[in-house]
Every structure is written in structure tokens, then in C-alpha cells.
Design an enzyme around this catalytic site. Structure first.
Site, PDB file in Angstrom:
ATOM      1  CD  GLU A 151      45.408  40.980  42.917  1.00  0.00           C
ATOM      2  OE1 GLU A 151      44.846  41.027  44.043  1.00  0.00           O
ATOM      3  OE2 GLU A 151      45.781  39.907  42.408  1.00  0.00           O
ATOM      4  CG  ASP A 203      42.341  40.554  41.556  1.00  0.00           C
ATOM      5  OD1 ASP A 203      42.601  41.207  40.521  1.00  0.00           O
ATOM      6  OD2 ASP A 203      42.785  39.402  41.766  1.00  0.00           O
ATOM      7  CE  LYS A 240      42.399  38.877  45.036  1.00  0.00           C
ATOM      8  NZ  LYS A 240      43.717  38.364  44.586  1.00  0.00           N
ATOM      9  CG  ASP A 270      47.807  38.545  39.671  1.00  0.00           C
ATOM     10  OD1 ASP A 270      48.689  37.824  39.184  1.00  0.00           O
ATOM     11  OD2 ASP A 270      46.731  38.057  40.091  1.00  0.00           O
ATOM     12  CB  SER A 322      40.968  35.836  46.825  1.00  0.00           C
ATOM     13  OG  SER A 322      40.423  36.195  45.582  1.00  0.00           O
ATOM     14  N   GLY A 350      47.299  33.554  45.000  1.00  0.00           N
ATOM     15  CA  GLY A 350      46.852  32.163  44.956  1.00  0.00           C
ATOM     16  C   GLY A 350      46.171  31.872  43.634  1.00  0.00           C
TER      17      GLY A 350
END
Ligand code: OSB
Ligand code: MG
Length: 372
Positions: A213, A188, A161, A238, A135, A290
Site C-alpha cells: 500500500e 503499508d 497488514k 491510499d 493494521s 481506517g
């Protein structure tokens, strides 16, 4: 197990590189670690609540007193057979899932050590290696972002990501795709958009993304179903998924086609397994999210990721992406093929460096059974 004591510790560690999302930038972490002492064994858990109430309403300063005054006392006095018993013992407390998860996971950790079993087996996992993605936060410039992506691809990560927000989205995706047409790529938004931006969000479809996301509100599921009908890119939820019922509702309404499971966000391993199972029943893949964890939480994420329906690369990446030195040994390492091999050692397979934790601790408090 008879729980003798619960210890809370706040440690401070600087990040190797700042991390920026649509809600802000952090340069280091204040991490709340929880340890439980039972029958001569210590189990460790990490509370993933942030230093601010931005990702969720929970933050480190709500988790600490909640564990101290409500959750730890709920474990004292009787037998706690297993981490599985924790949700019932904590049920009177509404919300505070990250606080609950930290303590429940410490019990699972202790249980695995006591039974001399790998935690991943105790959780019901079967994978012998897990696939890793990264990420990558919002950077100071697109060039800096391109440099980061290049580094992570060279390290072998299987999915990139990037964090997006209005003004840092289509323009950077354009640049990434013109350089890397075929990499597995996702975005995201951490709730940076609203449903009236559907025309804008539809433009993400041009970039062949694995998923988008949490585009909309953190506490909304139904409006994601409306959005999912309007765009081709798979939505992954999420923040919105707090428990297995939310997962079921999201999948029944078509609000997402992928679920990110964060063990802390859903309140511990027991609920995380339930979310996993609900997704499996719907034949919807999950992956492990995470929260910039230290080695303690990272090791738990690795164990969870061995469950069969963790079919997509997670945000579980190497310790060295975050810390100069991690608090576990060995540090979490990712192979050149982007996989983490799973250890057969009892517990997590990662030793907790208590001496180092002691040095990083800025606050510590122990609650004992039988003491008010
Ligand atoms: O939304 O997944 C998220 C970090 C902090 C808060 C929320 C999120 C994240 C990440 C980082 O994306 C994942 C990681 O590398 O730990
Ligand atoms: Mg996210």
C-alpha cells in the site's frame, strides 16, 4: 431537511496501544466530531483529519474553521434533501475533503434516521456481513510485532497488514513468513520509499503479499504506474486517491491493482461511492481503510463496506483494539470468523453515547442557521 445547527466537538481519548507509521507514533487521539440538527433529528459524523498534517495536509486545526466558516453556512438557509446534495453545496471550497466528508456523512446519518432506514441500504449496500483485517503499526521490536500478529490471528482477523519503512520491512517480513507461511499478509508504507529504491521494493515480491500500500509519494500516481510495471506484488493506493477521477487515472495508467477507500480522504460518502463504482467498472477490488476512528466513523466505515465491490477485508476492526471504552453502543465487535454482521436497525445500528462524548469533550462550538 432543514439544517438548524451544526456542532463541532473535539474529544480526547487515549489509545489502548500506541500506533506508529512511517510518519510517527501516536498514543491517543484528538477527534473532531460533527453533529447536525435537522427536523428534530441528530446526525453524527467524524472528521478523520489527524492531530498533525502528516498523513495529509488537512489536520484537525484546518478542519474546524473550514467547517465553521464555510461548510456549515453552506447548509443553512435552504433545504438539504440528502447527503448527496452536499458536494455541490461545498464545491466552492477547494480541498478540505476530510472536513467536507465529516459534515456530509452527518447529513447521511441524519437522513437514514429520519427515513428509519439502515444507512447501509441508503448507501446502496448489499452485504450482510463484512470481512475484517487489522493494521498493525511499527513496534518496538520484531518480537512485539509477532506477539501482536498472534493475538489478531487468534481473534479471527482475515488479513494482517503491517506498517513498513526502510529498516522495518524485509527483516520483519522474513520473520513473519517463516512462522506463518500462508496467512493473508500485506504491507503499508505510507510513502516511505522513492522510485530509485525499485530494486529494494522488488524484494517484497518474495513474500507473497496481497498488496503493498502506498509505497511512493502521497501526491503521485504516475510514478506508481512505473513501479507497478517493475514489481509483481499488487500496488494498492491510499493517499494518492483523492476522488473518482484519481481512481480512474490510476486504473487507466496501471498505477495500482487494488484501491483503499477512506470515506474522509475522498470527501464523503458520495465521492466514496463514485470511487467504488470506477473500480468496479475496471474490475478492480476495493477495501475500506481506517483512520483510528471512534465508533462514529467506524460505524460509517461498516455501512460503506457493504457495497458490493468491497471484496477484500478492510481495516475496520473491533472497538476494543483501539479504546478502553468506545463512544457507541454496542461497541463494534468482530466475530470469531473475522466478520462483522450488519444490523437491520435504522441509521448505523450503533447508538451514539452523547453522555460519554460530553465527558470527553475539550472544546465545543455550535453554528446556527440565521446567525452570522
Ligand atoms: O495509511 O491506512 C493508513 C492510520 C492512520 C493514518 C493512516 C493509516 C492508518 C491505518 C490504521 O493504517 C487503520 C486503522 O486501524 O484504523
Ligand atoms: Mg494506508
Amino acid at each position: 431537511m432543514k439544517i438548524e445547527s451544526v456542532t463541532l466537538r473535539e474529544i480526547h481519548i487515549p489509545l489502548v496501544h500506541f500506533f506508529e507509521t512511517s510518519f510517527g507514533r501516536v498514543y491517543g487521539r484528538r477527534i473532531l466530531l460533527v453533529s447536525v440538527q435537522a427536523d428534530g433529528i441528530r446526525g453524527w459524523g467524524e472528521c478523520v483529519a489527524g492531530e498533525d498534517p502528516y498523513y495529509s495536509s488537512e489536520w484537525i486545526e484546518t478542519a474546524w474553521p473550514t467547517i465553521k466558516h464555510y461548510l456549515a453556512p453552506a447548509l443553512f438557509g435552504g433545504e438539504v434533501g440528502s447527503g448527496r446534495d452536499c458536494p455541490a453545496l461545498f464545491a466552492k471550497v477547494r480541498g478540505h475533503r476530510m472536513a467536507k466528508g465529516a459534515l456530509e456523512n452527518a447529513i447521511w446519518d441524519a437522513e437514514a434516521r429520519q427515513k428509519q432506514q439502515p444507512l447501509w441500504k441508503l448507501l446502496g449496500g448489499s452485504r450482510r456481513e463484512i470481512a475484517c483485517g487489522v493494521s498493525i503499526g511499527i513496534q518496538d521490536s520484531p518480537e512485539q510485532l509477532m506477539g501482536k500478529i498472534e493475538t489478531e490471528l487468534a481473534a479471527g482477523y482475515r488479513r494482517i497488514k503491517i506498517k513498513v519503512k526502510p529498516g522495518w520491512d524485509l527483516n520483519v517480513l522474513e520473520k513473519i513468513r517463516s512462522r506463518w507461511a500462508d496467512i493473508v499478509l500485506s504491507v503499508d508504507a505510507n510513502s516511505a520509499y522513492t522510485l530509485d529504491q525499485v530494486e529494494h521494493l522488488r524484494k517484497f515480491d518474495a513474500f507473497n503479499l496481497l498488496m503493498i500500500e502506498q509505497p511512493l509519494w502521497n501526491d503521485e500516481i504516475y510514478l506508481h504506474a512505473r513501479l507497478q510495471k517493475a514489481i509483481r506484488t499488487a500496488i494498492c493506493l491510499d493517499e494518492s486517491i483523492r476522488n473518482a477521477r484519481d481512481a480512474d487515472f490510476a486504473l487507466e495508467t496501471g498505477a495500482c491493482r487494488i484501491i483503499n477507500i477512506k470515506v474522509g480522504r475522498v470527501g464523503g460518502f458520495t465521492e466514496a461511492k463514485k470511487v467504488h463504482d470506477v473500480a468496479l467498472q475496471h474490475d478492480v477490488p476495493v477495501w475500506c481503510g481506517g483512520m483510528l476512528e471512534s465508533g462514529v466513523g467506524r460505524a460509517h466505515n461498516i455501512a460503506l463496506s457493504t457495497l458490493e465491490n468491497f471484496r477484500l477485508p478492510g481495516d475496520v476492526s473491533a472497538s476494543k483494539r483501539y479504546w478502553k471504552e468506545d463512544i457507541v453502543e454496542p461497541e463494534v465487535e468482530v466475530r470469531g470468523d473475522g466478520m462483522i454482521p450488519i444490523s437491520d436497525a435504522p441509521g448505523t445500528g450503533y447508538h451514539v453515547r452523547e453522555d460519554m462524548i460530553q465527558k470527553l469533550t475539550v472544546r465545543e462550538e455550535t453554528m446556527r442557521a440565521g446567525k452570522p
